[in-house]
Design a protein around this motif. Structure first.
Motif, PDB file in Angstrom:
ATOM      1  N   ARG A 168       2.734   1.769  -3.374  1.00 23.45           N
ATOM      2  CA  ARG A 168       1.691   2.661  -4.257  1.00 23.45           C
ATOM      3  C   ARG A 168       1.434   3.937  -4.054  1.00 23.45           C
ATOM      4  NH1 ARG A 168      -1.106  -2.447  -4.164  1.00 23.45           N
ATOM      5  NH2 ARG A 168      -2.269  -1.705  -2.289  1.00 23.45           N
ATOM      6  N   ILE A 169       1.323   4.282  -2.799  1.00 24.24           N
ATOM      7  CA  ILE A 169       1.088   5.842  -2.580  1.00 24.24           C
ATOM      8  C   ILE A 169       2.511   6.640  -3.032  1.00 24.24           C
ATOM      9  CG2 ILE A 169       1.187   7.493  -0.528  1.00 24.24           C
ATOM     10  CD1 ILE A 169      -0.321   5.404   0.910  1.00 24.24           C
ATOM     11  N   VAL A 178      -0.361  12.648   2.860  1.00 24.60           N
ATOM     12  CA  VAL A 178      -0.971  11.369   2.641  1.00 24.60           C
ATOM     13  C   VAL A 178      -0.545  10.361   3.467  1.00 24.60           C
ATOM     14  CG1 VAL A 178      -1.318   9.468   0.558  1.00 24.60           C
ATOM     15  CG2 VAL A 178      -1.111  11.677   0.112  1.00 24.60           C
ATOM     16  N   ASN A 238       2.870   7.238  -6.610  1.00 27.70           N
ATOM     17  CA  ASN A 238       1.855   8.149  -7.175  1.00 27.70           C
ATOM     18  C   ASN A 238       2.528   9.578  -6.856  1.00 27.70           C
ATOM     19  OD1 ASN A 238      -0.117   6.592  -7.947  1.00 27.70           O
ATOM     20  ND2 ASN A 238      -1.244   6.847  -5.836  1.00 27.70           N
ATOM     21  N   HIS A 239       3.343   9.957  -6.051  1.00 22.66           N
ATOM     22  CA  HIS A 239       4.029  11.104  -5.940  1.00 22.66           C
ATOM     23  C   HIS A 239       5.623  11.179  -6.278  1.00 22.66           C
ATOM     24  CE1 HIS A 239       0.582  11.093  -3.389  1.00 22.66           C
ATOM     25  NE2 HIS A 239       0.566  12.375  -3.598  1.00 22.66           N
ATOM     26  N   ASN A 283      -3.035   8.141   5.744  1.00 26.04           N
ATOM     27  CA  ASN A 283      -3.055   6.763   5.708  1.00 26.04           C
ATOM     28  C   ASN A 283      -2.362   5.945   6.927  1.00 26.04           C
ATOM     29  OD1 ASN A 283      -3.999   5.739   3.040  1.00 26.04           O
ATOM     30  ND2 ASN A 283      -2.986   7.388   2.658  1.00 26.04           N
ATOM     31  N   LYS A 335       0.961  -1.058  -0.134  1.00 28.32           N
ATOM     32  CA  LYS A 335       0.038  -0.021  -0.036  1.00 28.32           C
ATOM     33  C   LYS A 335       0.774   1.188   0.073  1.00 28.32           C
ATOM     34  CE  LYS A 335      -3.249   2.318   2.833  1.00 28.32           C
ATOM     35  NZ  LYS A 335      -3.804   2.221   4.344  1.00 28.32           N
TER      36      LYS A 335
END
Lengths: 609, 137
Positions: free
Chosen positions: A97-98, A153, A101-102, A157, A94
């Motif tokens: 994946r975060i 983020v 994205n950045h 999370n 997880k």
């Protein structure tokens, strides 16, 4: 037989004995803990509640003379994880994946780092062992905005074991502008190590030091006000203000770029200096590089050619030799010289002119750039005087520009001159100069014979106290003995850009431009090449009260090679824009003359050396 | 003899007084101890509450320091962004991108604004010169 009283007494004694033994053991243990292992345990405990925080000082910034920022420190963030805390496979997946994205990273890259719970450590005896991994760098120097979004983020999370460390990175907001002179740094273990340019020369002033703060902390890491606190003072570097003017630098670089597009040379340089102070107003070279983009960097791009490279100046050397002859009274501007119709043998070697000239006055020798005429003037002056004059103009010596490395050029001592030297050195052959040396010599011509040191740094600012130390302008050295010499040589040089001169393309309507073209063959494999040239134009404007001295040199232009055709038009473009920026108004009389000349449409001699 | 009789009498009365004083002094001692302990308790409570207050203030200060540092970084970032955007190569790119019909001004179109500016405020010197380099066609 034991009575019940005796039995009780024995039991009491036994218990008392046991208590004494226990007490003794406790006392021993207490001794061990409090006295023997005191230091060790005290340190251990102290570690638990003492935190150490490192604050990084900021490296000094670099500004132009007006305070426009040229080099700064951009905030960024290093992202570090402790794989022991990050969690199991789904959590790592997880988190990966975060991050993807950045950040500009692949999922596999991030995931492997997050889930790298163990690492193999090599021992001294060559064996290996598996150890827990508690420190993995996910990404370094993540831009501020990106890192801030990522922080949010991660918080939302509730991802554990991720640490964001705030840092600074050297940043060059004007990218290629002045990059060769500014130089660059390379990050090494959290420090900026300078490689070249002002960054390197002024490293001592600009460097910062980190500070460590030790304090007793609460459970959540907040410093306790009543606990121990020790802190060093963080030291920020000094700011450097250059003599460069960013708008002029932009003009210079823009024109240099168009020159490169037109003539596709191997290299090109342009230098603009204020002759009254020695201040470098703008300085550029091509090829260049973008210090923010490491892929554009190669030593060929980032070395400072303007101070490091040596080239034969060719005809740009003539005004110095002729001014010497004027100063010694050997000639006057009207002394006649036979230029032998373009070919003359001296010391067994033929000397040629680029176009045939007969007997002309000395001012025409300059205007038409006659090699033969200049050689004859030098011979009249004599070796010793010529040597002294060229030395006085600073050839064979450093210019004072605070950039390393700087060449002193190639200028033979008098005892090593041969028979040809006196005829070749005054026309810029057999002598090597750096572009900055040539500009300095012209500054002396422009400023009534006053030779100054070249200044690149105007002032240094202490960022903590606000104290500004202005770098003083040193007293100049007077090149000429006769006060009338500067005016004579300047008026001779002004003819170069006028009708009949070799650089009419450098003429600016409304201004008197004094200058000299230069076209020199490159010395390759022991002989002068007929295909590779340096084309130059150097001059100052307005000739009577110069705002700046400007040199444009093109190394191996393609298509043409005469300084008057290749470099002079760009001199004009740069000078015109610079004069407008500096608000130097044109002379209406000269403007009118230029208009008349334009209308008459007279043909000039070809734009040659 | 009289003297002796008096002396015995005196001793007896003293003994009675001592017993009364012992009870009184015991109460006094306990009372004083309570006072001292209450004082110590008060001091300790005060110290704890001051520490607690100081810690809360520290936390607040730390939060503010972090906020200031964050703002400093934001300012630094904006400053560099501004410098990047205001550089001539960037402006030139934009002019080309938006196909703006700009040209160099004629000398009579240029007005220079010279501001006497000295950050130290000691001496007025001729200062920053801002020149409009471009004018709209």
């Amino acid at each position: 037989m034991l009575t019940s009283n005796d039995s009780i007494k024995i039991r009491i004694k036994l218990v008392a004995g046991m208590a004494v033994i226990c007490f003794c053991l406790l006392a021993v243990k207490l001794y061990q803990v409090q006295i023997e292992r005191h230091e060790e345990l005290y340190e251990k405990a102290k570690k638990q509640y003492t935190a150490v925080k490192t604050t990084h000082g900021k490296r000094g910034e670099i500004f132009d003379i007006q305070g426009n920022l040229l080099v700064g420190n951009i905030p960024c963030t290093d992202i570090i994880v402790d794989p022991q805390i990050t969690g199991d496979e789904p959590v790592c997946s997880k988190a990966a994946r975060i991050f993807v994205n950045h950040l500009d990273m692949t999922y596999a890259e991030v995931y492997s780092r997050l889930s790298q719970k163990f690492r193999i450590r090599k021992l001294a005896d060559g064996k290996t062992e598996k150890v827990k991994n508690r420190f993995v760098v996910i990404a370094n120097n993540v831009p501020f905005q990106q890192a801030e979004e990522l922080k949010k983020v991660v918080k939302v999370n509730n991802l554990k074991g991720i640490v964001f460390t705030d840092t600074y990175r050297r940043f060059y907001p004007k990218s290629t502008l002045l990059s060769n002179i500014l130089g660059f740094t390379t990050p090494d273990q959290g420090k900026d190590v300078p490689v070249i340019g002002v960054e390197k020369t002024f490293d001592k002033q600009m460097e910062s030091s980190d500070a460590t703060e030790r304090f007793e902390r609460a459970r959540d890491g907040i410093p306790l006000s009543y606990g121990l606190q020790e802190a060093d003072k963080v030291k920020n570097g000094f700011n450097i203000y250059l003599t460069i003017s960013e708008p002029l630098q932009s003009i210079l670089e823009e024109e240099l770029d168009s020159l490169v597009v037109k003539w596709r040379p191997k290299a090109a340089y342009a230098v603009m200096v204020d002759p009254k102070t020695g201040n470098v107003m703008a300085i550029a070279q091509r090829p260049s590089f973008n210090p923010n983009d490491r892929t554009s960097m190669s030593p060929d791009n980032w070395r400072i050619r303007i101070t490091e490279d040596v080239f034969e100046p060719g005809s740009t050397m003539k005004p110095m030799a002729i001014s010497g002859a004027l100063d010694y009274g050997v000639i006057t501007p009207n002394t006649m010289f036979n230029c032998e119709n373009g070919s003359w043998t001296y010391a067994g070697k033929v000397l040629r002119d680029s176009h045939r000239i007969g007997t002309v006055p000395a001012y025409e020798v300059v205007q038409k750039s006659s090699n033969i005429g200049t050689a004859k003037i030098a011979i009249m002056m004599g070796e010793q005087r010529l040597h002294l004059v060229l030395r006085k103009f600073g050839f064979g010596a450093s210019t004072g520009i605070p950039v390393t490395p700087e060449t002193k050029g190639i200028f033979r001592p008098l005892n090593k001159w041969d028979a040809l030297s006196i005829s070749r050195f005054p026309i810029g052959q057999g002598i090597g100069v750096s572009p900055i040396q040539l500009v300095r010599a012209y500054c002396a011509l422009a400023d009534n014979g006053r030779l100054r040191k070249i200044r690149l740094v105007d002032r240094v600012e202490n960022t903590e106290t606000g104290v500004v130390i202005k770098k003083s302008i040193e007293e100049p050295f007077q090149v000429f003995n006769n006060p009338a010499t500067p005016e004579k040589i300047v008026s001779m040089m002004s003819l170069v850009t006028k009708k009949g001169g070799t650089a009419t393309a450098a003429a600016i309507p409304g201004f008197n431009v004094a200058g000299k073209t230069g076209t020199s063959q490159k010395f390759i494999n022991g002989q002068y090449s007929h295909a590779n040239f340096f084309s130059s134009f150097i001059g100052f404007v307005p000739a009577e009260n110069p705002s700046f001295v400007l040199l444009v040199t093109v190394d191996e232009p393609r298509g043409s090679y005469y300084g008057g055709a290749v470099a002079a038009p760009y001199f004009k473009n740069i000078a015109l824009r610079a004069l407008r920026y500096l608000d130097v108004k044109p002379d209406p009389k000269l403007l009118e003359e230029a208009e008349k000349e334009k209308n008459s449409k007279n043909t000039d001699i070809p734009q040659r050396d | 003899m009289n003297i002796q009789a008096r002396s015995i009498k005196l001793n007896k009365s003293r003994k009675k007084n001592n017993t009364r004083q012992t009870i009184g002094s015991k109460f006094g001692i306990v009372f004083r101890m309570i006072i001292v302990m209450a004082f110590i308790f008060g001091i300790a409570t005060l110290r704890i509450s001051i520490d607690q207050w100081a810690t809360a203030e520290d936390r607040e200060a730390d939060k503010l320091v972090k906020q200031i540092a964050q703002l400093d970084r934001e300012i630094e970032n904006c400053k560099l962004k501004k410098e990047k955007l205001s550089s001539w190569p960037n402006i030139k790119d934009r002019i080309q991108k938006f196909n703006l019909a700009l040209r160099m001004p004629e000398p009579f179109q240029v007005q220079n604004l010279t501001v006497n500016y000295d950050p130290a405020g000691k001496e007025k010197t001729s200062g920053e010169r801002k020149t409009a380099m471009l004018s709209q066609r």
